[in-house]
Write an enzyme that holds these catalytic residues in place. Sequence first.
Site, PDB file in Angstrom:
ATOM      1  CD1 TRP A 127      -2.327   1.712   0.459  1.00 50.20           C
ATOM      2  CD2 TRP A 127      -1.962   1.754   2.743  1.00 50.20           C
ATOM      3  NE1 TRP A 127      -3.287   2.875   0.824  1.00 50.20           N
ATOM      4  CE2 TRP A 127      -2.910   3.010   2.631  1.00 50.20           C
ATOM      5  CE3 TRP A 127      -1.763   1.683   4.007  1.00 50.20           C
ATOM      6  CZ2 TRP A 127      -3.348   3.818   3.265  1.00 50.20           C
ATOM      7  CZ3 TRP A 127      -1.905   2.454   5.015  1.00 50.20           C
ATOM      8  CH2 TRP A 127      -2.992   3.591   4.634  1.00 50.20           C
ATOM      9  CG  ASP A 208      -3.053  -3.298   7.048  1.00 50.72           C
ATOM     10  OD1 ASP A 208      -4.327  -3.133   7.407  1.00 50.72           O
ATOM     11  OD2 ASP A 208      -2.463  -2.215   6.438  1.00 50.72           O
ATOM     12  CE  LYS A 243     -10.133   0.932   2.611  1.00 47.23           C
ATOM     13  NZ  LYS A 243      -9.543   1.859   1.636  1.00 47.23           N
TER      14      LYS A 243
END
Length: 393
Positions: A127, A208, A243
């Site tokens: 990311w 993560d 999300k």
Amino acid sequence: MFETLQAMPADAILGLIAEHKEDPRPEKIDLGVGVYRNAAGETPVLDVVKEAERRLIDTEDSKAYLGTAGNAGFNAAMQKLTFADAGSEDRLLTVQTPGGSGSLRVAAGLIMRATDNATVWVSDPTWNNHVPLLGGAGLALKPYPYYDTTHHEIRAEAMLETLRALPRGDLVLLHACCHNPSGLDPTEDQWRQITEVVKERELVPFIDMAYQGFATDLDSDAFAVRHMADNVAEMIVSTSCSKNFGLYRERVGTLSFLARDHGTRAILASQASSLARTIYSMPPNHGAAVVSSILCDEPLRARWHEELDTMRDRLRDMRQMLHSALAVKAPDHDFSHLVRATGMFCFLGLTAGQVERLKKDSGVYMVDSSRINVAGITPGNVDYLADSIAAVL
Ligand code: LMR
């Protein structure tokens, strides 16, 4: 005094929001920041979140401080959602953080307090914000091989080989599911192998999990976390509710530790509390209270599962639709990795120059690496998108 500072370049992901907004072309397409959109291109509040918010307004009886660890009911429910029955409860600690990023930041601070010579190994690529966020907090970071940009597959052997050579105590940042940016995850078998190496080398997994529920389902997507928790001595897990609950702007996440023993868990709790106090004092309650009431109420939880399924299915359908359109418009190119990926992202496999041309010629916006957020695709724009991609190939 501030005239000594210089303006910073726009963030590689967030900068695209403004660029896309300013583009006057009606046919423009935003495949940039990882935010879910429906077929109308909107990001509505989930119905189940609206319902939980209505209930919250009626029942909330105080706005007094919650404390540095946040909402206790949320923490307990999220620990269950993350770990189910894996890991031993008296070694697990979960605290609320301001989003997944806040979680990573607190984790970084605690790693720095615990050791001054560990390296955090991150996937190549990872990311966009992992390196600035964790490196900016002071951690030393190095990449491990992850994605083969030629064949569009995971470099599992090269990754394992690198992990096997790491010094004891180094940390390995892993994406639990829906790898950001590639969309390709290890298989369960590969996760078992990674876990073996982590155990053998006494590495510390730092997982993560920002997209639980977006790949296959809530339980399958947590396989890596739960398998590790059952097998390793200690680990760190960051989660985000941005999300899967669509709570992006409410900043809701957790930081969990599996400690070596109950005593270390207590020390970690006090360290996490003192660290939060020095950064943001305590996390905001609203989003956490919403998540907690959804997870703790069976009918609401069932409705959440349905809405989550809808989001996941749409992402899968849009990948397939783009893949089919490209098969017609660019038959000489292999885009099969699009349908092998899961979650919000995958690479198109374009050069930065091609990405720039897509933006300039067609108003199609994506990160320089050609990572796309497939939620920006709709049945209405997929042909235009495929034509635009074919034109730059
Ligand atoms: C993304 O990768 O686009 C998202 O995680 C949003 C962000 O903060 O970068």
